[in-house]
Write a protein that holds these residues in place. Structure first.
Motif, PDB file in Angstrom:
ATOM      1  N   THR A 110       0.108   2.194   9.866  1.00 60.93           N
ATOM      2  CA  THR A 110      -0.426   1.224   8.907  1.00 60.93           C
ATOM      3  C   THR A 110      -1.743   0.586   9.381  1.00 60.93           C
ATOM      4  OG1 THR A 110       1.886   0.766   8.350  1.00 60.93           O
ATOM      5  CG2 THR A 110       0.223  -0.739   7.451  1.00 60.93           C
ATOM      6  N   GLU A 157      -5.535   0.935   7.728  1.00 57.66           N
ATOM      7  CA  GLU A 157      -6.241  -0.268   7.273  1.00 57.66           C
ATOM      8  C   GLU A 157      -7.590  -0.441   7.963  1.00 57.66           C
ATOM      9  OE1 GLU A 157      -2.474  -3.130   5.966  1.00 57.66           O
ATOM     10  OE2 GLU A 157      -3.485  -3.481   7.876  1.00 57.66           O
ATOM     11  N   LYS A 176      -6.691  -4.655  -2.381  1.00 61.73           N
ATOM     12  CA  LYS A 176      -5.415  -5.295  -2.016  1.00 61.73           C
ATOM     13  C   LYS A 176      -4.219  -4.659  -2.735  1.00 61.73           C
ATOM     14  CE  LYS A 176      -6.979  -8.719   0.589  1.00 61.73           C
ATOM     15  NZ  LYS A 176      -6.886  -8.552   2.050  1.00 61.73           N
ATOM     16  N   ASN A 200      -5.488  -4.482   3.065  1.00 66.15           N
ATOM     17  CA  ASN A 200      -4.082  -4.579   3.480  1.00 66.15           C
ATOM     18  C   ASN A 200      -3.292  -3.676   2.574  1.00 66.15           C
ATOM     19  OD1 ASN A 200      -4.427  -7.820   4.495  1.00 66.15           O
ATOM     20  ND2 ASN A 200      -3.142  -6.402   5.637  1.00 66.15           N
ATOM     21  N   LEU A 201      -2.447  -2.857   3.128  1.00 68.89           N
ATOM     22  CA  LEU A 201      -1.745  -1.925   2.256  1.00 68.89           C
ATOM     23  C   LEU A 201      -0.303  -1.735   2.692  1.00 68.89           C
ATOM     24  CD1 LEU A 201      -1.690   0.777   4.144  1.00 68.89           C
ATOM     25  CD2 LEU A 201      -4.020   1.044   3.280  1.00 68.89           C
ATOM     26  N   VAL A 202       0.469  -1.170   1.788  1.00 70.12           N
ATOM     27  CA  VAL A 202       1.864  -0.825   2.058  1.00 70.12           C
ATOM     28  C   VAL A 202       1.923   0.662   2.381  1.00 70.12           C
ATOM     29  CG1 VAL A 202       4.208  -0.783   1.125  1.00 70.12           C
ATOM     30  CG2 VAL A 202       2.592  -2.545   0.359  1.00 70.12           C
ATOM     31  N   ILE A 259      -0.885   1.237  -2.230  1.00 69.63           N
ATOM     32  CA  ILE A 259       0.419   1.664  -1.722  1.00 69.63           C
ATOM     33  C   ILE A 259       0.313   3.137  -1.358  1.00 69.63           C
ATOM     34  CG2 ILE A 259       2.787   2.208  -2.439  1.00 69.63           C
ATOM     35  CD1 ILE A 259       2.636  -0.423  -4.090  1.00 69.63           C
ATOM     36  N   ILE A 260       0.779   3.470  -0.153  1.00 70.22           N
ATOM     37  CA  ILE A 260       0.779   4.874   0.282  1.00 70.22           C
ATOM     38  C   ILE A 260       2.223   5.283   0.539  1.00 70.22           C
ATOM     39  CG2 ILE A 260       0.016   6.521   2.046  1.00 70.22           C
ATOM     40  CD1 ILE A 260      -2.298   4.531   2.648  1.00 70.22           C
TER      41      ILE A 260
END
Lengths: 345, 345, 345, 345
Positions: free
Chosen positions: C213, C217, C172, C229-231, C175-176
């Motif tokens: 995104t 995911e 969780k 879930n990622l940014v 960040i990319i």
């Protein structure tokens, strides 16, 4: 405050005009008009102005209706689009600085031949002054209509004027190899102006057919009193701003490099915006400024003069010179609002 | 596998040589020698080779001791550095392709005058062949020592050779306006080659004095049988790779553009690496390839021919042509290992 | 020769496909189809191919009619344009590699939500294989329909797959931060893709809303068996090619950098197109190649893993990986035709 | 006229200082000192100043002897070089603005640890003020010694200060992904700063070890009253100027984007040089100006705040902020001499 209007404010040249006019203490921009962005805030078109210039652009139509509010109007429109508005402005006593090609030519036939457009206001050509500030300064002061020079033409004429005027080179031997940054192509939707298409490449264009050719010939012919015919080849360079013109001419006699520098210094020595320099010019040395740098070399092996000039195409090649002309026309100090030093990096 | 060695492998040209030699099915790189990176892995110098070319570079000294292991040696050294090694290699029966300027001139006096260096192997000049593959192909096949042409010179000579050979232009009227990407300056520590100094600017350099001038004159004089003197002005362009030469000459008579295209097609029509094209060339169209694109325009207004040529300076202007020459010298298919298509984007 | 077709050949990805297919010994391009350039020669669209690939492009319509001539079809079309053709191709027994987004998702709801388009061939999704070659190799070998991954997603998934699979980071916390060259925007007419608009500037775009995104995911969730879930924040960089993804994740425990390198080497050590390297990657080190370079750092001060990956967006991020998948599907050597070394300069 | 001196005038930051000081009506540059260019005219070092700033540079030694002529001295030297001069200047009652890192830290131990240099003037640290104008305005007004912030740090702190001060994000969750143009590397002789090495590529550097990390942490810790530890990853972008910091933090609660904008507007709403904007920032929108643009996004899917800030690294990130600080220290209008609008193109 002197009131001015800008028609064609959304292009790269228009934007540069707004930038400089905002920098001038004595001038107020009464309206900004555009073809495609009417009712949009100027800072929506160019986000860098957010918080500083929030006024909305108006339509060309509305600008025509508001000509009486201003003393000078700048037109930064594609060629063939200024005839009507210029006529109307002059009728209302508004001075006009047209940054397009419509009022640069003495002969409407030349214009029509190279631009492929019928000239619908040729009666105005006689009174129009070619706005190369350093060369036509006195005429510009009295002009009501100025045809502001093209970018390549400014760099070319300033480079070649002294040696043609002095009669030191063969007026039939001239070759101008021009190089321009991509902003010269304007803010227009062309596949060929995409980043990926321009980046990491050079190309020539308009070879033996570019429209700045007759403009350069016209002015240099007047300077030399001879019929100048020349070769002009423009090239596209992967950078935003800047023009370099590398100009070649055959010496008639045996003038030395020192002699040539003297000719240039005699003519340009007191100019605020022309620097005759020893080092070979680089466009970055004039970037962001209204300056033109010029250097001269004599190639004794071939008896050729090489004159290299650089300008910022959006400034001395367009918006900066337009304001220089406005200053002359309004009796302001010639360098008012355009004194900024180059931003070399 | 034919065994070759590369001396001067760590510069941009050396790197490009390694890239292509690695691409060739019939050739093996026996050693890579450098002045400054001996004992370092090649992939440490150029990280893109990690996992593919891990061999360590050796010293120039060690390379000299291992000349008997190879059939051909490539030298990619600064001028004035090849005299001794070339002599030694030839004595051991190793064929030499020198990518520097030391063996490009027929006359050592010309070399010494323009390069300011004493020629310490002038006795070899008589047997050295100027390695412009398309023009000296048959001589190159038999040569033991090839002076590989400079980058500007390759583009200039290929552009002008046909019209000078045909006698159609005035051999005293030639002007070459060259534009090069920054890799032409090599991997050398100069403030003027820093990103910030080059980016977003153009400059001319070596005006009326660049060392490629006598090289171009020498080869074009041979082609035309006349004493060619020309003006050559190089410019630095903010991009990695590519050279464009915009060449100007006065027509003696009234040749049409079609006639000129015919002359070029007659001479170059069967060449694998020269494309005579209708559209004005762009350097991106040859990037990454050994190709030279050439287009011709006649400016009737001034009776001037404008020939525009483009190459990838590191390939057809250096490493690619060197391998083309190697292929000729070793009896391999001329395009072996250098057939890759341009990478336009 | 295996016969293939390319639909959408005129875009930057299509062009790159043609370049590589032309480089492959075992494959023949039977037709090239485009929306806007039917009946134009491919070398008219991309001048670099002049003399090499002169065939005319055909219309999409014509391509549909000629599906039986080929074994594999590549689609390089905007999203939402492939449904019909894919269905038709599969019915005719033609294997499909779709480089758009239409067949990358397990769930058509996810696709419809992020792309705002109704999925008109959702029945095919079950059999579509996500074409990340290194991760789904065995499935791809047997697939008839491959959804080729996006550019950012390839770089991101390859970077993060090993640490998510190993369960070493908090799924969780990811960040990319992605950075892409401008060719990623395609050959589309947008003011924002003009040279002058992109050059000398960086911008972020699609912040917290970019369509890659859910694709990242989806694949990382499968890898980790957890709901990832990622940014993801993409940025536009003033260069033609290349993507870098700087990926951040919180370590669950205290794994050392050495330990992490071991995990990556265990998974990727035998891969031909992935290099796990010590030095921090630079996009130029993979330019022009199908390689992905990955480096790992542990920031002990914050217990964060930083994984940096680079690819050439048009190759490993699009056309190169598509051909890698074709090789797998046709039983060819996986690296056939895409073995070219990077062009670092 | 207030008299000032610049020590370290020949670097990119020094040059920018001279540019702005020359633009200020109330300030006179009494001397320009450099390590390597003493006795050279400033316009010889930066040719763009030809005809405008012809004064010769002096040596650092000579500058020390002339401190009594000035009221403020700017130091733009590499870290570790300012200790002695600063001490001397303060003794003579000269106010000091140091653009290097030597006086940015509250703790000399932190400085020594990250910079690997012994601090030889740590007794001055207590009185030194960290020169982030907007945050320490009142202290700067009274300061005799200002440690002018680094470029990345200015962009990072301005981006994160409001949400850390407000306590709205987890102070342990912060990641800063920075991107900088190449002028940030200074005018230093490094192979890695050559045009060909930087152009058309991105790289990360100083990953998990960059010296701006503790500087950002120090100031943000003070703002939040908590111990901030963060990840900072700088990247090199192929452009001359500009920094973007993409900052990530985890929301503690559920603050909306609107709420966050309100926090930023409350703090920065009256600032002349900070624009809190809706659109995602681009570095070109602040180029050439002292502005910092900031935008905020909330990614609800992951409960993450993304704050993006841009500055011109040589201006708000160095010379411009230094002059802003000088204005505060001298009681001049804060924006005097640095009001210039961005040059978007």
């Amino acid at each position: 405050m002197r009131q001015v209007g800008v028609i064609g404010a959304s292009g790269y040249v228009g934007q540069q005009l707004i930038w400089f006019l905002n920098n001038s203490k004595y001038v107020n921009v009464r309206f900004m008009a555009t073809y495609n962005y009417a009712n949009q805030g100027f800072s929506e078109i160019y986000n860098s102005y957010y918080g500083f210039i929030e006024e909305k652009c108006i339509s060309i139509q509305d600008a025509e209706d508001r000509l009486e509010e201003i003393e000078v109007v700048f037109l930064a429109l594609p060629h063939g689009k200024s005839f009507h508005i210029v006529q109307k402005a002059l009728e209302k006593g508004v001075k006009v600085i047209d940054l397009g090609a419509d009022f640069r030519f003495d002969s409407y036939e030349t214009y029509e031949k190279w631009y492929g457009v019928k000239h619908e206001a040729y009666n105005l050509l006689e009174d129009a002054v070619y706005g190369l500030s350093e060369i036509n300064r006195e005429k510009i002061k009295k002009a009501n209509l100025v045809g502001n020079p093209g970018c390549y033409t400014t760099a070319s004429i300033l480079a070649l004027y002294p040696i043609l005027k002095s009669g030191i080179i063969d007026s039939k031997s001239i070759i101008i190899d021009g190089k321009s940054g991509v902003s010269g192509a304007g803010k227009a939707m062309n596949i060929s102006s995409l980043f990926v298409e321009c980046n990491e490449s050079i190309k020539a264009y308009g070879v033996a057919s570019h429209r700045h050719t007759p403009e350069i010939e016209q002015e240099l012919s007047k300077a030399s009193g001879k019929d100048v015919n020349l070769v002009f080849t423009p090239h596209l360079i992967p950078m935003n701003r800047g023009i370099m013109c590398t100009c070649y001419g055959k010496l008639k006699g045996n003038a030395s490099q020192e002699k040539l520098y003297q000719i240039y210094n005699d003519l340009y020595g007191k100019e605020k915006f022309i620097r005759v320099i020893e080092k070979i010019p680089e466009t970055k040395n004039v970037r962001g400024s209204n300056l033109c740098d010029i250097a001269i070399r004599v190639d004794k092996r071939t008896n050729t003069v090489i004159v290299i000039s650089v300008i910022d195409n959006l400034i001395k090649g367009a918006a900066g010179q337009a304001i220089q002309n406005m200053n002359l026309m309004l009796g302001l100090r010639e360098e008012e609002g355009i004194e900024i030093l180059p931003v070399q990096i």
